[in-house]
Design a protein around this motif. Structure first.
Motif, mmCIF file in Angstrom:
data_model
loop_
_atom_site.group_PDB
_atom_site.id
_atom_site.type_symbol
_atom_site.label_atom_id
_atom_site.label_comp_id
_atom_site.label_asym_id
_atom_site.label_seq_id
_atom_site.Cartn_x
_atom_site.Cartn_y
_atom_site.Cartn_z
ATOM 1 N N GLY A 1 -15.251 8.165 -5.072
ATOM 2 C CA GLY A 1 -14.067 7.490 -5.604
ATOM 3 C C GLY A 1 -12.990 8.438 -6.090
ATOM 4 O O GLY A 1 -12.237 8.100 -7.006
ATOM 5 N N GLU B 1 0.828 -1.208 0.000
ATOM 6 C CA GLU B 1 0.000 0.000 0.000
ATOM 7 C C GLU B 1 0.861 1.256 0.000
ATOM 8 O O GLU B 1 0.565 2.225 -0.693
ATOM 9 C CB GLU B 1 -0.930 -0.004 1.221
ATOM 10 N N THR C 1 -10.160 9.414 -4.764
ATOM 11 C CA THR C 1 -8.801 8.912 -4.592
ATOM 12 C C THR C 1 -8.470 7.849 -5.629
ATOM 13 O O THR C 1 -7.427 7.898 -6.289
ATOM 14 C CB THR C 1 -8.620 8.333 -3.177
ATOM 15 N N THR C 2 -9.362 6.871 -5.789
ATOM 16 C CA THR C 2 -9.106 5.781 -6.738
ATOM 17 C C THR C 2 -8.995 6.302 -8.165
ATOM 18 O O THR C 2 -8.040 5.984 -8.891
ATOM 19 C CB THR C 2 -10.234 4.734 -6.655
ATOM 20 N N PRO D 1 -14.039 1.669 -11.578
ATOM 21 C CA PRO D 1 -13.035 2.744 -11.552
ATOM 22 C C PRO D 1 -12.290 2.898 -12.872
ATOM 23 O O PRO D 1 -12.009 4.019 -13.301
ATOM 24 C CB PRO D 1 -12.090 2.306 -10.421
ATOM 25 N N ARG E 1 -5.850 8.579 -8.715
ATOM 26 C CA ARG E 1 -4.609 7.828 -8.913
ATOM 27 C C ARG E 1 -4.542 7.199 -10.300
ATOM 28 O O ARG E 1 -3.484 7.191 -10.947
ATOM 29 C CB ARG E 1 -4.485 6.749 -7.834
ATOM 30 N N ARG F 1 -16.207 2.176 3.033
ATOM 31 C CA ARG F 1 -14.826 2.605 3.221
ATOM 32 C C ARG F 1 -14.308 2.202 4.595
ATOM 33 O O ARG F 1 -15.038 2.200 5.573
ATOM 34 C CB ARG F 1 -14.693 4.126 3.048
#
Length: 465
Positions: A308, A9, A310-311, A446, A314, A411
């Motif tokens: 979503g 992670e 953050t997902t 995503p 990235r 989450r």
């Protein structure tokens, strides 16, 4: 979470940054992926318990790997001009998606990739790390076995190559660029009438024998004739960007960062009077290509909690080859404590947070572009971020309330409780018609959401052109 999962992670948190560094160092997406993978392997077999700055440690590892790869190259990739003209992915067997690499090259800057490829390995490392990622010379010097002063000289020499030397005053260069950029936009968009208005009635275009190719150089004249020829190059124009060519504004066609064709312009009284199209390798090698000053775009992924950000943020950063920042990381401890207790933030809480993100956006726009996830729910919040970098683009992730609530409830290890979702929706002000941004539905996976965002961003750029 076990030790192995935690290490994975932590690595993934830095992956988009490492990929951005490696791509600018190597100019090849497949090689950049190899360098990042090597960094992971070294991390996995190293004891990093005493490492305080894992991101810095990993950046150093990737930089050293890239430096070794640059030094070990016997030859650069050499594809024929014909292959690039018809299929920029011709001859590639590395499994990299050519469309993804084209998007990545475009986001970094085709002219920049061309210039970086001409630098010596040590120059390239010093320039990329210092000028594009703000790594200090004290940190770079040990990678090159040089003193900080010598490393500074390497970066300075590279910077001069990258920036070039304009042959005309700034005001004249700006006027040239307006005309040349308009020529490129009209060619990309197939706007014949706009092209004709940019050309002098007696404009002359000369193309060397490698352009078509043909047995000899070709010369045509007249605005209508030249514009008609430009229309036939619409596909080529997609892999073309403006650049400083021998001190004047020109266009460089460089699919995947490999220079294959250059257009040199003569501009008089805001009209193009002559175009020289260069494709012969010998002539291309004699040209001095440099980068025009530009601002790299930063994307803010916005929306209420649970969409979503953050997902997707990235994934967007990885697709574009730019660094990613998590907006929540900019919150001061007092904000985190307040939200953890189920108390919504007020504007007084948000201003310092937004200003911290704004600083990151401003620096990223100057250096390399980037993606940051930040709720940015109100117009006034977005205006505050835009003040830091006017070209900032917003990707608004939106979805039906039940779906967002379900995802938020699922989450784990996040300080914001689902009870604050009501305040988020109440605060949300959708993007205005005058705001630079796109809206993307989050009901898909995503990966599909990211694909839709990339498509929408591409259409946004075409509209701007």
């Amino acid at each position: 979470m076990d030790e192995s999962s935690e290490l994975t992670e932590r690595f993934l948190e830095h992956r988009s940054h490492l990929r951005a560094v490696a791509y600018r160092m190597l100019g090849s997406l497949s090689e950049a992926e190899d360098a990042v993978q090597e960094a992971w392997l070294r991390l996995d077999r190293s004891d990093t318990s005493e490492v305080e700055n894992l991101g810095g440690w990993l950046t150093t590892v990737v930089a050293r790997v890239c430096l070794n790869m640059l030094r070990s190259r016997e030859t650069r990739r050499e594809e024929s001009i014909e292959a690039y003209a018809t299929d920029p992915a011709a001859g590639r067997e590395d499994g990299v998606d050519p469309e993804q690499e084209a998007v990545l090259a475009d986001s970094v800057g085709l002219a920049l990739l061309v210039v970086l490829d001409k630098l010596a390995p040590a120059e390239r490392l010093a320039f990329v790390l210092h000028d594009m990622f703000s790594v200090s010379f004290d940190e770079i010097a040990p990678m090159l076995d040089k003193t900080p002063a010598a490393t500074r000289q390497l970066a300075s020499r590279a910077r001069r190559r990258v920036k070039g030397v304009p042959l005309v005053p700034d005001a004249d260069l700006t006027r040239q660029r307006v005309v040349v950029d308009a020529f490129l936009a009209a060619t990309r968009g197939g706007n014949f009438d706009a092209l004709v208005t940019l050309l002098h009635p007696d404009v002359v275009l000369t193309a060397d024998k490698a352009v078509i190719p043909s047995p000899a150089a070709i010369t045509i004249s007249g605005a209508v004739t030249v514009a008609t020829g430009a229309m036939a190059a619409m596909q080529r124009a997609q892999g073309t960007q403006s650049a400083l060519v021998n001190g004047m504004v020109g266009l460089a066609m460089a699919p995947l960062g490999q220079l294959v064709l250059v257009l040199r312009f003569t501009v008089e009284d805001d009209l193009i009077t002559a175009i020289d199209v260069v494709a012969e390798p010998e002539r291309l090698g004699e040209l001095d290509i440099a980068v025009l000053d530009d601002v790299r775009r930063v994307i803010v992924v916005m929306g209420v909690a649970g969409t979503g950000k953050t997902t997707v943020g990235r994934l967007l950063a990885e697709a574009l080859g730019v660094p990613y920042a998590e907006g929540d990381a900019f919150h001061p401890a007092a904000n985190v404590a307040k939200m953890s207790a189920g108390t919504p933030l007020d504007d007084a809480d948000r201003w310092p947070w937004l200003d911290s993100i704004g600083e990151w956006i401003r620096d990223s726009a100057r250096l390399h572009g980037g993606v940051v996830a930040a709720s940015s729910l109100k117009r006034v919040y977005r205006d505050r971020l835009r003040a830091a970098a006017p070209g900032t683009v917003f990707v608004h992730l939106t979805g039906e309330r039940p779906l967002v609530e379900e995802r938020m409830a699922a989450r784990r290890s996040h300080f914001m409780p689902p009870t604050l979702l009501d305040s988020q929706f109440a605060t949300l002000e959708p993007l205005g018609a005058d705001e630079l941004g796109v809206v993307v539905d989050v009901s898909a996976s995503p990966e599909d959401i990211t694909g839709a965002a990339l498509t929408a961003l591409g259409q946004l750029r075409t509209t701007e052109d």
